[in-house]
Design an enzyme around this catalytic site. Structure first.
Site, short mmCIF file in Angstrom:
data_model
loop_
_atom_site.label_atom_id
_atom_site.label_comp_id
_atom_site.label_asym_id
_atom_site.label_seq_id
_atom_site.Cartn_x
_atom_site.Cartn_y
_atom_site.Cartn_z
N TYR A 1 77.93 33.06 -12.68
CA TYR A 1 78.86 32.92 -13.80
C TYR A 1 78.10 32.99 -15.14
O TYR A 1 78.67 33.37 -16.16
CB TYR A 1 79.58 31.55 -13.75
CG TYR A 1 80.78 31.47 -12.83
CD1 TYR A 1 81.10 32.49 -11.93
CD2 TYR A 1 81.60 30.34 -12.84
CE1 TYR A 1 82.20 32.39 -11.09
CE2 TYR A 1 82.71 30.24 -12.00
CZ TYR A 1 83.01 31.26 -11.13
OH TYR A 1 84.10 31.15 -10.30
N GLY A 2 76.85 32.57 -15.10
CA GLY A 2 76.07 32.41 -16.33
C GLY A 2 75.97 33.63 -17.21
O GLY A 2 75.80 33.53 -18.42
N CYS B 1 72.39 22.95 -15.97
CA CYS B 1 72.84 23.86 -14.90
C CYS B 1 72.71 23.07 -13.60
O CYS B 1 71.69 22.38 -13.40
CB CYS B 1 71.96 25.10 -14.85
SG CYS B 1 72.27 26.16 -13.42
N GLU C 1 67.55 29.65 -6.02
CA GLU C 1 68.22 30.00 -4.77
C GLU C 1 67.34 30.87 -3.89
O GLU C 1 67.34 30.75 -2.68
CB GLU C 1 69.51 30.75 -5.07
CG GLU C 1 70.64 29.82 -5.34
CD GLU C 1 71.96 30.55 -5.43
OE1 GLU C 1 72.08 31.66 -4.89
OE2 GLU C 1 72.86 29.99 -6.05
N CYS D 1 79.87 22.92 -12.50
CA CYS D 1 79.18 24.10 -13.01
C CYS D 1 79.20 23.99 -14.53
O CYS D 1 80.27 23.83 -15.13
CB CYS D 1 79.97 25.33 -12.56
SG CYS D 1 79.42 26.88 -13.28
N ASN D 2 78.03 24.04 -15.13
CA ASN D 2 77.97 23.94 -16.59
C ASN D 2 78.62 25.14 -17.27
O ASN D 2 79.24 25.01 -18.31
CB ASN D 2 76.52 23.83 -17.06
CG ASN D 2 75.97 22.43 -16.92
OD1 ASN D 2 75.99 21.66 -17.85
ND2 ASN D 2 75.48 22.10 -15.74
N ASP E 1 81.92 25.24 -8.04
CA ASP E 1 80.83 25.86 -8.80
C ASP E 1 80.91 27.37 -8.57
O ASP E 1 81.67 27.85 -7.72
CB ASP E 1 79.48 25.31 -8.31
CG ASP E 1 78.29 25.92 -9.05
OD1 ASP E 1 78.40 26.16 -10.27
OD2 ASP E 1 77.25 26.18 -8.41
N SER E 2 80.10 28.10 -9.31
CA SER E 2 80.02 29.54 -9.11
C SER E 2 79.45 29.85 -7.72
O SER E 2 79.66 30.93 -7.19
CB SER E 2 79.10 30.15 -10.16
OG SER E 2 77.85 29.51 -10.11
N HIS F 1 72.08 23.88 -10.71
CA HIS F 1 70.99 24.28 -9.80
C HIS F 1 69.71 23.48 -10.08
O HIS F 1 68.88 23.29 -9.21
CB HIS F 1 70.62 25.76 -9.99
CG HIS F 1 71.53 26.71 -9.29
ND1 HIS F 1 72.82 26.92 -9.67
CD2 HIS F 1 71.29 27.54 -8.23
CE1 HIS F 1 73.36 27.84 -8.88
NE2 HIS F 1 72.46 28.22 -8.00
N1 DGL Z 1 75.43 26.35 -11.35
C1 DGL Z 1 75.81 27.13 -12.49
C2 DGL Z 1 75.88 26.27 -13.76
O1 DGL Z 1 75.78 25.04 -13.70
C3 DGL Z 1 74.80 28.26 -12.77
C4 DGL Z 1 74.77 29.43 -11.85
C5 DGL Z 1 75.46 30.67 -12.36
O2 DGL Z 1 74.99 31.32 -13.30
O3 DGL Z 1 76.49 30.96 -11.79
O4 DGL Z 1 76.05 26.80 -14.82
#
Ligand code: DGL
Length: 267
Positions: free
Chosen positions: A43-44, A186, A155, A74-75, A11-12, A188
Site C-alpha cells: 500500500y505504501g 509501519c 518480508e 497499517c500505517n 493490513d496491506s 512491519h
Molecule cells: N504494513 C504497512 C504499513 O504499516 C506497510 C506495508 C505496505 O507498504 O503495504 O504501512
C-alpha cells in the site's frame, strides 16, 4: 455482559500480524478475524484513492463478520483512509488505528524533544505524525523520513536483510540527526526493533504501535464494556486476498504461533 463478537484487524499484507500478535497476547479471550490484502501489497507506494478503495472493501467484509471493533493495523491505511471510512461507518462498530495510541503516548511523555518517524511513502507523505504531534505538543521537533524498501526487505528475508547495509543507510540519514526517539511508523518494523535500537546503541527510545495499540484497545473496550468473557479455546481466522506458500511461511515471523492463512478475494 461484555461482547464475544470478534475483533477485525487488517493490513496491506501480513505486517499487521505484529499488531494481531500483540492483541492476542494481551487479550487472549478475544477472537480475531484478520485480513491481509496481499493482492494489493504494498500500500505504501499507492495513491490515497487506491488505499481508500481497498480499505473500504475490507472494512465492509469485517462488518459482515459482525466485528465489534475494527483495527486499521497499517500505517499507510490509517494515515490516508481512516477518517473518510470511519465517517461513513462509525455507527456500525468501533474503529481503531495505529497512529492515535502513539500520539497519546507522546502527549503523556516528558522526555521526548526530537522524534524521528520512519514509514512508507504513503504515511510520510500524508504528514500525519507531524500534524498530529504539532497540534498536541508544539515544542517537539518531528523528523519524518520515508523508508520505502524496508517493509519488503523485512518480508523477504530477515537474516539476509541484516547482512546488507540498507537499514544502516536509512538510519544514518541526515534527516534523522539528533533524534532522541523514533516512531516505527509501519507495522512491519516491530520485527526489527531490536536491530534499529542497536544501531543507535540503545540510546534512543523506540516507539512501536503494536503494544501501544493493544493497551489502547483494551482500555477502550473495557470502558465500553465490550471485552469478551469467552474462556473456551479460541479459533482465530486469518484471510489473505492472494494466497502463496511463501506468505504462509512468512506469517510465522509476524504472528508468533502457527496459523492457517485462507485465501479470500473480496475485490
Ligand atoms: N504494513 C504497512 C504499513 O504499516 C506497510 C506495508 C505496505 O507498504 O503495504 O504501512
Amino acid at each position: 455482559m461484555g461482547s464475544n463478537k470478534p475483533i477485525g484487524i487488517f493490513d496491506s499484507g501480513i505486517g499487521g500480524l505484529t499488531v494481531a500478535n500483540s492483541i492476542n497476547k494481551l487479550l487472549p479471550n478475544e477472537k480475531i478475524i484478520y485480513f491481509g490484502d496481499t493482492l494489493h501489497l504494498p500500500y505504501g507506494s499507492k495513491s490515497p484513492e487506491k488505499i481508500n478503495k481497498y480499505s473500504e472493501k475490507i472494512v465492509k467484509f469485517l462488518l459482515e463478520k459482525n466485528c465489534k471493533a475494527i483495527v486499521f493495523a497499517c500505517n499507510s491505511a490509517s494515515s490516508t483512509s481512516f477518517d473518510t471510512i470511519t465517517k461513513k461507518y462509525f455507527e456500525q462498530t468501533t474503529f481503531f488505528n495505529v497512529i492515535e495510541p502513539v500520539i497519546d503516548y507522546i502527549k503523556s511523555s516528558k522526555n521526548i524533544k526530537t522524534v524521528g518517524v520512519i514509514g512508507t511513502e504513503a504515511t510520510i507523505n500524508s504528514q500525519v505524525y507531524s500534524k498530529k504531534i504539532s497540534k498536541t505538543k508544539k515544542n517537539i521537533l518531528v523528523k519524518p523520513m520515508a523508508t520505502p524498501l524496508l517493509a519488503s526487505l523485512i518480508e523477504d528475508n530477515k537474516s539476509v536483510f541484516f547482512s546488507n547495509s540498507i537499514l544502516k543507510k536509512y538510519l544514518q540519514s541526515k534527516l534523522l540527526k539528533g533524534i532522541d526517539s523514533l516512531i516505527l511508523g509501519c507495522t512491519h518494523y516491530p520485527i526489527i526493533s531490536q536491530e534499529i535500537s542497536s544501531f543507535f546503541k540503545d540510546s534512543i527510545e523506540i516507539i512501536s504501535s503494536d503494544k501501544l495499540l493493544s493497551c489502547y484497545l483494551n482500555n477502550t473496550l473495557k470502558k465500553k464494556n465490550l471485552l469478551s468473557s469467552n474462556v473456551n479455546p479460541i479459533r482465530h481466522q486469518f484471510y489473505i486476498s492472494d494466497y502463496s506458500k511463501s506468505f504462509q511461511i512468512k506469517s510465522k515471523m509476524f504472528f508468533k504461533s502457527e496459523i492457517i492463512l485462507e485465501e479470500q478475494n473480496i475485490f
